[in-house]
Design a protein around this motif. Structure first.
Motif, mmCIF file in Angstrom:
data_model
loop_
_atom_site.group_PDB
_atom_site.id
_atom_site.type_symbol
_atom_site.label_atom_id
_atom_site.label_comp_id
_atom_site.label_asym_id
_atom_site.label_seq_id
_atom_site.Cartn_x
_atom_site.Cartn_y
_atom_site.Cartn_z
ATOM 1 N N ARG A 88 -6.792 -15.351 -13.755
ATOM 2 C CA ARG A 88 -7.740 -14.401 -14.346
ATOM 3 C C ARG A 88 -9.175 -14.836 -14.101
ATOM 4 N N ASP A 89 -9.395 -16.160 -14.103
ATOM 5 C CA ASP A 89 -10.719 -16.673 -13.798
ATOM 6 C C ASP A 89 -10.814 -16.917 -12.292
ATOM 7 N N GLN A 90 -11.938 -17.451 -11.878
ATOM 8 C CA GLN A 90 -12.101 -17.713 -10.455
ATOM 9 C C GLN A 90 -11.259 -18.926 -10.060
ATOM 10 N N PRO A 91 -10.386 -18.802 -9.052
ATOM 11 C CA PRO A 91 -9.556 -19.941 -8.649
ATOM 12 C C PRO A 91 -10.406 -21.133 -8.230
ATOM 13 N N GLU A 92 -9.880 -22.334 -8.441
ATOM 14 C CA GLU A 92 -10.634 -23.552 -8.175
ATOM 15 C C GLU A 92 -11.037 -23.667 -6.710
ATOM 16 N N VAL A 93 -10.156 -23.270 -5.795
ATOM 17 C CA VAL A 93 -10.494 -23.402 -4.380
ATOM 18 C C VAL A 93 -11.684 -22.518 -4.019
ATOM 19 N N VAL A 94 -11.794 -21.357 -4.655
ATOM 20 C CA VAL A 94 -12.940 -20.472 -4.412
ATOM 21 C C VAL A 94 -14.205 -21.074 -5.016
ATOM 22 N N ARG A 95 -14.097 -21.488 -6.280
ATOM 23 C CA ARG A 95 -15.274 -22.040 -6.957
ATOM 24 C C ARG A 95 -15.789 -23.293 -6.260
ATOM 25 N N TRP A 96 -14.878 -24.198 -5.904
ATOM 26 C CA TRP A 96 -15.274 -25.490 -5.339
ATOM 27 C C TRP A 96 -15.944 -25.306 -3.981
ATOM 28 N N ALA A 119 -9.307 -19.208 0.393
ATOM 29 C CA ALA A 119 -10.302 -18.778 -0.596
ATOM 30 C C ALA A 119 -10.874 -17.417 -0.240
ATOM 31 N N ALA A 120 -11.218 -17.224 1.036
ATOM 32 C CA ALA A 120 -11.791 -15.946 1.454
ATOM 33 C C ALA A 120 -10.786 -14.813 1.280
ATOM 34 N N GLY A 121 -9.517 -15.078 1.604
ATOM 35 C CA GLY A 121 -8.493 -14.048 1.439
ATOM 36 C C GLY A 121 -8.246 -13.705 -0.013
ATOM 37 N N VAL A 122 -8.254 -14.718 -0.883
ATOM 38 C CA VAL A 122 -8.065 -14.472 -2.314
ATOM 39 C C VAL A 122 -9.188 -13.590 -2.856
ATOM 40 N N VAL A 123 -10.420 -13.907 -2.473
ATOM 41 C CA VAL A 123 -11.556 -13.104 -2.929
ATOM 42 C C VAL A 123 -11.434 -11.668 -2.428
ATOM 43 N N ALA A 124 -11.117 -11.503 -1.147
ATOM 44 C CA ALA A 124 -10.991 -10.158 -0.590
ATOM 45 C C ALA A 124 -9.861 -9.385 -1.263
ATOM 46 N N HIS A 145 -13.187 -12.012 -11.937
ATOM 47 C CA HIS A 145 -13.167 -11.381 -10.626
ATOM 48 C C HIS A 145 -14.546 -10.870 -10.212
ATOM 49 N N GLU A 146 -15.351 -10.458 -11.176
ATOM 50 C CA GLU A 146 -16.695 -10.021 -10.823
ATOM 51 C C GLU A 146 -17.549 -11.195 -10.359
ATOM 52 N N ALA A 147 -17.168 -12.410 -10.775
ATOM 53 C CA ALA A 147 -17.903 -13.592 -10.325
ATOM 54 C C ALA A 147 -17.659 -13.876 -8.854
ATOM 55 N N ASP A 148 -16.630 -13.258 -8.269
ATOM 56 C CA ASP A 148 -16.332 -13.498 -6.858
ATOM 57 C C ASP A 148 -17.472 -13.055 -5.948
ATOM 58 N N ASP A 149 -18.112 -11.944 -6.294
ATOM 59 C CA ASP A 149 -19.026 -11.288 -5.366
ATOM 60 C C ASP A 149 -20.125 -12.211 -4.862
ATOM 61 N N GLU A 162 -9.372 -14.516 11.215
ATOM 62 C CA GLU A 162 -9.193 -13.192 10.617
ATOM 63 C C GLU A 162 -7.767 -12.980 10.122
ATOM 64 N N LEU A 163 -6.769 -13.371 10.917
ATOM 65 C CA LEU A 163 -5.385 -13.157 10.518
ATOM 66 C C LEU A 163 -5.013 -14.011 9.313
ATOM 67 N N LEU A 164 -5.521 -15.238 9.272
ATOM 68 C CA LEU A 164 -5.220 -16.104 8.138
ATOM 69 C C LEU A 164 -5.827 -15.545 6.853
ATOM 70 N N ARG A 165 -7.039 -15.043 6.935
ATOM 71 C CA ARG A 165 -7.650 -14.396 5.764
ATOM 72 C C ARG A 165 -6.844 -13.171 5.345
ATOM 73 N N GLU A 166 -6.390 -12.404 6.334
ATOM 74 C CA GLU A 166 -5.630 -11.189 6.027
ATOM 75 C C GLU A 166 -4.323 -11.517 5.305
ATOM 76 N N LEU A 167 -3.660 -12.598 5.721
ATOM 77 C CA LEU A 167 -2.434 -13.007 5.039
ATOM 78 C C LEU A 167 -2.697 -13.242 3.557
ATOM 79 N N TRP A 168 -3.739 -13.986 3.240
ATOM 80 C CA TRP A 168 -4.005 -14.319 1.847
ATOM 81 C C TRP A 168 -4.586 -13.149 1.072
ATOM 82 N N THR A 169 -5.190 -12.222 1.773
ATOM 83 C CA THR A 169 -5.602 -10.981 1.113
ATOM 84 C C THR A 169 -4.374 -10.203 0.659
ATOM 85 N N ARG A 170 -3.401 -10.084 1.549
ATOM 86 C CA ARG A 170 -2.190 -9.330 1.204
ATOM 87 C C ARG A 170 -1.387 -10.026 0.112
#
Length: 546
Positions: A88-96, A119-124, A145-149, A162-170
């Motif tokens: 629910r909060d910002q994941p540690e890998v994104v924040r760090w 991290a980029a895929g999770v945010v997207a 989630h609004e803190a992601d922006d 790009e493909l690796l980000r897309e995997l984690w986005t999905r």
């Protein structure tokens, strides 16, 4: 190749530059000596570089990444266990990564390519889910989630792959959609998200293999869906997946190793010590490949329920609807108990119709996008009163179930309503009901499972099989009697409540007949014999417009 050696087109390592400076600085030499210890603290899950040097933390981080990027990734993996995809909060890998990018150049980002793409895929993915649900985005998720922006913008800009980000986005979209509506059935968003994930696994196995340690960590965050997909891929002989999972069994992080070993055990065939567990795992893996079979109503793999509806929530809504109808009916009986049985019957059916109309509304509110889900409706309509004398049926129950490719049935049942003699003004301390023997026999001739609804002085309704009343009448051995009084003590053990009768016996298809004689009478289609009122209960599958 050492950090001091660079390919012609490769960015230069910050560590190489720092070593050049260290030849002239004792302080820099001290930092270089400390780097292995700092890397070890990362592997231990408690990086201790803060405030130890005169340099900015991010500058030291760049040196640590250049020295031992695997140690930093090890730390980020550990910080992401159980709170990566659906946090629910910002994941540690994104924040760090967002907070540590000041001195990260192209070289550093490439060394952290996989966690950066994660991290980029999770945010997207989180942003995509926000777009899907709009104002329906739950408040408990919104702040993180609004803190992601803003904070994640550097990560999004710096990552390559790009493909690796897309995997984690999905992955993130599929996990979030599932977590946001637990136990509410699978809607269109979740079905589509899972399908996109499965397709990506078929088309890009090498991308999955590259981030396999992160995928194994994310399994704990995905309600069994991701691990079932990995097990299936390995079990079906996908070489890329198997080699990646086997390699992960030697990973330095215990969470990765044990998850990889679990995938291989499940995919390795039947476990002779626990064949039931192996069967469950195999079934889960196969069915997750075709969610349509599992999600279709009625749901064959749901928890055992009262009826073929296979949906306890829906069954409880029906039972509660009948209870609410009775609550209102009690007030009517209290104020208008002396009213004729026909009028009381009409009021009872009106109450049932009103409460059952709320069931479908509740289902739509719970799963507004769930095409293919159940749709329940109940409606009552009057028939000519004079016809009751022919058969003695107050209510004709008609159940119409139409589930394409699953179930289709239409049946009828007959109900006679009697109110307590105390509501007729007869003195007494307990309820009793006057049963007309000819009427009872005619009812059973048309439907062997016919039922009496016996209204008590309190307004409660007892549902009693007509066959039981027939047995009581026969036991009295008074063949010449046109009517007999049945006492409460004679029926109280066999009687059931109206909610249980409608849900378990009527909708459950235990009573009624598909034969034309009974169905024709119950539905009012028989021109010669009709009930006074018809109660139509329909079960359908919600269409795409829901």
């Amino acid at each position: 190749m050492s950090d001091d050696e660079q390919l012609p087109n490769e960015p230069k390592s910050p560590l190489a530059e720092f070593r050049a400076w260290a030849r002239q600085s004792s302080e820099a030499q001290k930092i270089l000596r400390e780097l292995p210890g700092i890397a070890s603290s990362f592997r231990a899950g408690s990086p201790g570089y803060y405030g130890r040097f005169g340099l900015d933390n991010e500058h030291v981080l760049a040196l640590v990444v250049a020295h031992d990027a695997e140690a930093v990734e090890h730390y980020l993996l550990g910080a992401s266990v159980r709170r990566l995809l659906a946090d629910r909060d910002q994941p540690e890998v994104v924040r760090w990564l967002a907070e540590s990018d000041s001195y990260f150049d192209v070289y550093v980002w490439r060394r952290l390519r996989v966690p950066a793409c994660v991290a980029a895929g999770v945010v997207a993915g989180r942003q995509e889910v926000r777009e899907m649900f709009g104002e329906g985005w739950p408040g408990r998720w919104r702040a993180g989630h609004e803190a992601d922006d803003e904070s994640a913008r550097p990560v999004l800009a710096a990552t390559e792959g790009e493909l690796l980000r897309e995997l984690w986005t999905r992955l993130t979209v599929a996990a979030l959609v599932a977590w946001m509506s637990p136990g509410r059935g699978r809607g269109l968003h979740e079905t589509a998200a899972r399908r996109r994930l499965e397709t990506f696994a078929d088309e890009h196995p090498e991308v999955w293999a590259e981030s396999m340690p992160w995928l194994l960590v994310a399994c704990q965050d995905f309600s069994g869906v991701l691990d079932s997909l990995l097990v299936l891929k390995v079990a079906l002989g996908d070489r890329t997946f198997r080699e990646a999972v086997e390699l992960a069994t030697e990973h330095p992080h215990r969470a990765v190793r044990t998850a990889a070993e679990g995938v291989l055990v499940r995919a390795g065939g039947a476990d002779e010590s626990d064949p039931e567990r192996s069967l469950i795992e195999a079934a889960a893996a196969v069915l997750d490949r075709n969610r349509g079979r599992v999600d279709a109503f009625p749901r064959p793999l749901s928890v055992p329920a009262h009826t073929w509806l296979s949906d306890r929530s829906l069954e409880e809504l029906m039972h509660d609807g009948a209870a609410l109808a009775l609550a209102g009916f009690r007030e009517i009986v209290r104020d208008q108990g002396a009213t004729e049985e026909d009028a009381l019957t009409a009021r009872l059916l009106e109450r049932l119709e009103r409460e059952f109309s709320k069931i479908d509304t509740e289902l739509v509110l719970v799963a507004p996008q769930a095409a293919g889900g159940p749709e329940i409706s109940l409606a009552q309509r009057p028939v000519r009163k004079a016809d009751e004398r022919t058969i003695g049926a107050d209510v004709g129950l008609v159940v119409d179930v139409d589930l394409p490719s699953r179930m289709r049935v239409r049946l009828g049942e007959l109900v006679q309503v009697k109110k307590s003699t105390r509501l007729h003004g007869v003195a007494g301390t307990t309820d009793s009901w006057r049963i007309e023997t000819r009427q009872l026999s005619a009812l059973l001739d048309h439907s062997p499972t016919a039922v009496y609804w016996l209204i008590q002085q309190t307004g409660d309704v007892l549902c009693v099989p007509a066959k039981l009343l027939h047995a009581i009448v026969e036991g009295r051995d008074k063949p010449g009697s046109s009517s007999l009084t049945v006492r409460y003590s004679e029926v109280r053990h066999a009687a059931i409540g109206l909610g249980q009768y409608l849900r378990d016996l009527v909708v459950g298809l235990w009573v009624g007949s598909c034969g034309e004689p009974t169905l024709g009478v119950a539905s009012g289609a028989n021109d010669r014999i009709r009930p006074m009122r018809v109660l139509d209960l329909r079960v359908r599958v919600r269409d795409e417009q829901g």
